[in-house]
Design a protein around this motif. Sequence first.
Motif, mmCIF file in Angstrom:
data_model
loop_
_atom_site.group_PDB
_atom_site.id
_atom_site.type_symbol
_atom_site.label_atom_id
_atom_site.label_comp_id
_atom_site.label_asym_id
_atom_site.label_seq_id
_atom_site.Cartn_x
_atom_site.Cartn_y
_atom_site.Cartn_z
ATOM 1 N N GLU A 1 9.354 -4.137 -5.593
ATOM 2 C CA GLU A 1 7.784 -4.088 -5.923
ATOM 3 C C GLU A 1 7.136 -3.613 -7.043
ATOM 4 O O GLU A 1 8.113 -2.812 -7.716
ATOM 5 C CB GLU A 1 7.449 -2.509 -4.499
ATOM 6 N N ALA B 1 -2.135 -5.680 9.654
ATOM 7 C CA ALA B 1 -1.007 -5.223 9.791
ATOM 8 C C ALA B 1 0.177 -4.861 10.464
ATOM 9 O O ALA B 1 1.052 -4.910 10.747
ATOM 10 C CB ALA B 1 -1.356 -3.568 9.360
ATOM 11 N N LEU C 1 7.154 -9.708 -10.128
ATOM 12 C CA LEU C 1 7.751 -11.126 -9.308
ATOM 13 C C LEU C 1 6.363 -11.929 -10.395
ATOM 14 O O LEU C 1 5.082 -11.830 -10.458
ATOM 15 C CB LEU C 1 7.358 -11.233 -8.258
ATOM 16 N N GLY D 1 4.738 -4.714 5.468
ATOM 17 C CA GLY D 1 5.572 -6.556 6.301
ATOM 18 C C GLY D 1 6.840 -6.379 5.092
ATOM 19 O O GLY D 1 8.073 -6.814 6.018
ATOM 20 N N ARG E 1 -2.564 5.633 6.640
ATOM 21 C CA ARG E 1 -1.799 4.400 5.853
ATOM 22 C C ARG E 1 -1.044 4.698 5.512
ATOM 23 O O ARG E 1 -0.028 4.346 5.300
ATOM 24 C CB ARG E 1 -2.893 3.644 5.069
ATOM 25 N N ASP F 1 0.398 -10.365 4.929
ATOM 26 C CA ASP F 1 -1.200 -10.746 4.082
ATOM 27 C C ASP F 1 -0.401 -11.067 3.312
ATOM 28 O O ASP F 1 -2.074 -13.118 2.687
ATOM 29 C CB ASP F 1 -1.811 -9.504 3.607
HETATM 30 C C1 LIG Z 1 -10.262 -2.751 4.786
HETATM 31 C C2 LIG Z 1 -9.541 -3.044 6.032
HETATM 32 C C3 LIG Z 1 -9.127 -1.886 6.856
HETATM 33 C C4 LIG Z 1 -7.443 -2.513 7.755
HETATM 34 N N1 LIG Z 1 -7.689 -1.881 9.252
HETATM 35 C C5 LIG Z 1 -6.550 -3.010 9.070
HETATM 36 C C6 LIG Z 1 -6.273 -1.922 10.787
HETATM 37 O O1 LIG Z 1 -6.827 -1.111 11.522
HETATM 38 N N2 LIG Z 1 -4.912 -2.235 11.010
HETATM 39 C C7 LIG Z 1 -4.014 -3.094 10.827
HETATM 40 O O2 LIG Z 1 -3.641 -4.107 11.712
HETATM 41 N N3 LIG Z 1 -4.512 -3.262 9.685
HETATM 42 C C8 LIG Z 1 -6.031 -3.878 8.762
HETATM 43 N N4 LIG Z 1 -6.086 -4.340 7.361
HETATM 44 C C9 LIG Z 1 -5.086 -5.065 7.316
HETATM 45 C C10 LIG Z 1 -3.828 -4.594 5.986
HETATM 46 O O3 LIG Z 1 -4.221 -3.159 5.407
HETATM 47 C C11 LIG Z 1 -3.052 -5.760 5.630
HETATM 48 O O4 LIG Z 1 -3.288 -6.721 6.601
HETATM 49 C C12 LIG Z 1 -1.737 -4.813 5.628
HETATM 50 O O5 LIG Z 1 -1.300 -3.987 3.908
HETATM 51 C C13 LIG Z 1 -0.626 -5.877 4.646
HETATM 52 O O6 LIG Z 1 0.631 -5.922 4.320
HETATM 53 P P1 LIG Z 1 1.628 -6.716 3.838
HETATM 54 O O7 LIG Z 1 2.728 -5.475 3.640
HETATM 55 O O8 LIG Z 1 2.022 -8.136 4.026
HETATM 56 O O9 LIG Z 1 0.777 -6.172 2.250
HETATM 57 P P2 LIG Z 1 -0.012 -5.233 1.565
HETATM 58 O O10 LIG Z 1 0.033 -4.088 1.823
HETATM 59 O O11 LIG Z 1 -0.989 -5.660 0.726
HETATM 60 O O12 LIG Z 1 1.523 -5.078 0.573
HETATM 61 C C14 LIG Z 1 1.410 -6.140 -0.881
HETATM 62 C C15 LIG Z 1 2.858 -5.188 -1.553
HETATM 63 O O13 LIG Z 1 3.379 -6.063 -2.408
HETATM 64 C C16 LIG Z 1 3.092 -6.099 -4.141
HETATM 65 N N5 LIG Z 1 3.321 -6.910 -4.822
HETATM 66 C C17 LIG Z 1 2.326 -7.560 -4.781
HETATM 67 N N6 LIG Z 1 2.314 -8.419 -5.695
HETATM 68 C C18 LIG Z 1 3.695 -8.445 -6.224
HETATM 69 C C19 LIG Z 1 4.500 -8.807 -7.472
HETATM 70 N N7 LIG Z 1 3.844 -10.157 -8.448
HETATM 71 N N8 LIG Z 1 5.594 -8.418 -7.054
HETATM 72 C C20 LIG Z 1 6.018 -7.567 -6.554
HETATM 73 N N9 LIG Z 1 5.567 -6.657 -5.529
HETATM 74 C C21 LIG Z 1 4.382 -7.426 -5.472
HETATM 75 C C22 LIG Z 1 1.825 -5.000 -3.680
HETATM 76 O O14 LIG Z 1 2.141 -4.313 -5.053
HETATM 77 C C23 LIG Z 1 2.163 -4.320 -2.188
HETATM 78 O O15 LIG Z 1 2.827 -2.982 -2.525
HETATM 79 C C24 LIG Z 1 -7.352 -3.449 7.175
HETATM 80 C C25 LIG Z 1 -7.524 -4.144 5.670
HETATM 81 C C26 LIG Z 1 -8.990 -4.026 4.955
HETATM 82 C C27 LIG Z 1 -8.917 -4.409 3.832
#
Ligand SMILES: Cc1cc2nc3c(=O)[nH]c(=O)nc-3n(C[C@H](O)[C@H](O)[C@H](O)COP(=O)(O)OP(=O)(O)OC[C@H]3O[C@@H](n4cnc5c(N)ncnc54)[C@H](O)[C@@H]3O)c2cc1C
Length: 374
Positions: A38, A307, A133, A19, A111, A294
């Motif tokens: 990050e 994702a 953060l 995201g 991934r 997320d």
């Molecule tokens: C078992 C499983 C299977 C999945 N399969 C699929 C699939 O097939 N297709 C699909 O579309 N999705 C799938 N997903 C969902 C997908 O993995 C998530 O929706 C996606 O990773 C969300 O991306 P994001 O960037 O919002 O969050 P994240 O990937 O969680 O990234 C958040 C980032 O923020 C950073 N962060 C967190 N807190 C802080 C802080 N305080 N300060 C600075 N940085 C911080 C973290 O280190 C991380 O790098 C699956 C999830 C799971 C658990």
Amino acid sequence: MQPSDLNNLKVAIVGAGYGGAAAAKALSLLGADVDVYEQANQMREVGAGIGLRPSTMNRFRQWGILDEIAKVSSPSDYFEILTATGDPIMKETWPGIHDFAEETKTHLIHRGDFIEALLGVLPEGMVHLGHKLETIQDRGDRSVLTFAGGETVEADLVVGADGIKSVVRRQLFSDKGPVFSGEHAYRTVIPADDAHGMVVDDNLRMYIGRGTKIYLLPLRHRNQVSFDITALCPDSTWAPQVTKDDLLATVEGFDERLVNITRDLDMNTVSIRAVYDIDPVDTWHSDSVVLVGDAAHSMLHHQGQGANSAIEDAGALADALRQADSLKEALALYQTTRKPVTDELQRISRQGWTEEEIDDVFPGQKPATAAPQE
Ligand SMILES: Cc1cc2nc3c(=O)[nH]c(=O)nc-3n(C[C@H](O)[C@H](O)[C@H](O)COP(=O)(O)OP(=O)(O)OC[C@H]3O[C@@H](n4cnc5c(N)ncnc54)[C@H](O)[C@@H]3O)c2cc1C
């Protein structure tokens, strides 16, 4: 917003996952001044595959990065659902292939390759690793971030892309924690040659037994396959201790070849997680802070949309900034566009199991129990 306003917009994105990286690409293409913070010192992803849907691939086309993603993924035509022993239940072409001017297939990707490709298209120096953060202060038309170690950053727009445990969400929009789904995910990637002949083409197959699902997601460009078991389990420990025998118990009664794949797994390569989501959050934005991915709407993986939704959010946020007259209006427009879609995805993603399956593992109680706060 006018190009001159966008050029003057200082954006701080918290989190460099899918995201955050996608938002960084989309907003910097508008001309905004973007920095990404990050917490990790090095980006790592779980060894597993996901499917990038046609609308996600179309966003990459709009952003001029389709080739970078296509290079590290394989196009797929359909997905199939089968019984544990391989009898077909349904087979469906990935929806949306013909929704765009050019045929746009779903792409299956590792991934790790996906995050590397997304971060690889950002300008050097945009992503600041090792920035965790700790607090966010919303001061109306600006917000202030404070990181572990004391560094502070001020921005006109903060994008909270910090995942399911989002600090931005918890400090500004909702103090509710993640919700345990009652299931575990065991995920790894193995050579296609070790799949006992189960990889026959480039399509995703899901095998369903009682209380267990097995996903086989081919990664042809790597000559590998992502092998994922999702199983109902009452242990809500975020990173539970699970043995090979536990895994074998979940696949009992499945096609002998799937059992053999499980038996051959190197447990050191298997990512083991209890699975959580969040309840829908009423408000995703203030006048200078907005949530994506997320952080806004973590959902269970039964629809494979988490994702993909994070990428769609980034695209919709950029569209809203371009279309609206002010930042305030743009953030409201973004939420109006995206929230009904993700509310529905969160809802249907919770419908992964039948009542009987849930009753087997959770007799007389509901599996969704609030997770302990960390
Ligand atoms: C078992 C499983 C299977 C999945 N399969 C699929 C699939 O097939 N297709 C699909 O579309 N999705 C799938 N997903 C969902 C997908 O993995 C998530 O929706 C996606 O990773 C969300 O991306 P994001 O960037 O919002 O969050 P994240 O990937 O969680 O990234 C958040 C980032 O923020 C950073 N962060 C967190 N807190 C802080 C802080 N305080 N300060 C600075 N940085 C911080 C973290 O280190 C991380 O790098 C699956 C999830 C799971 C658990």
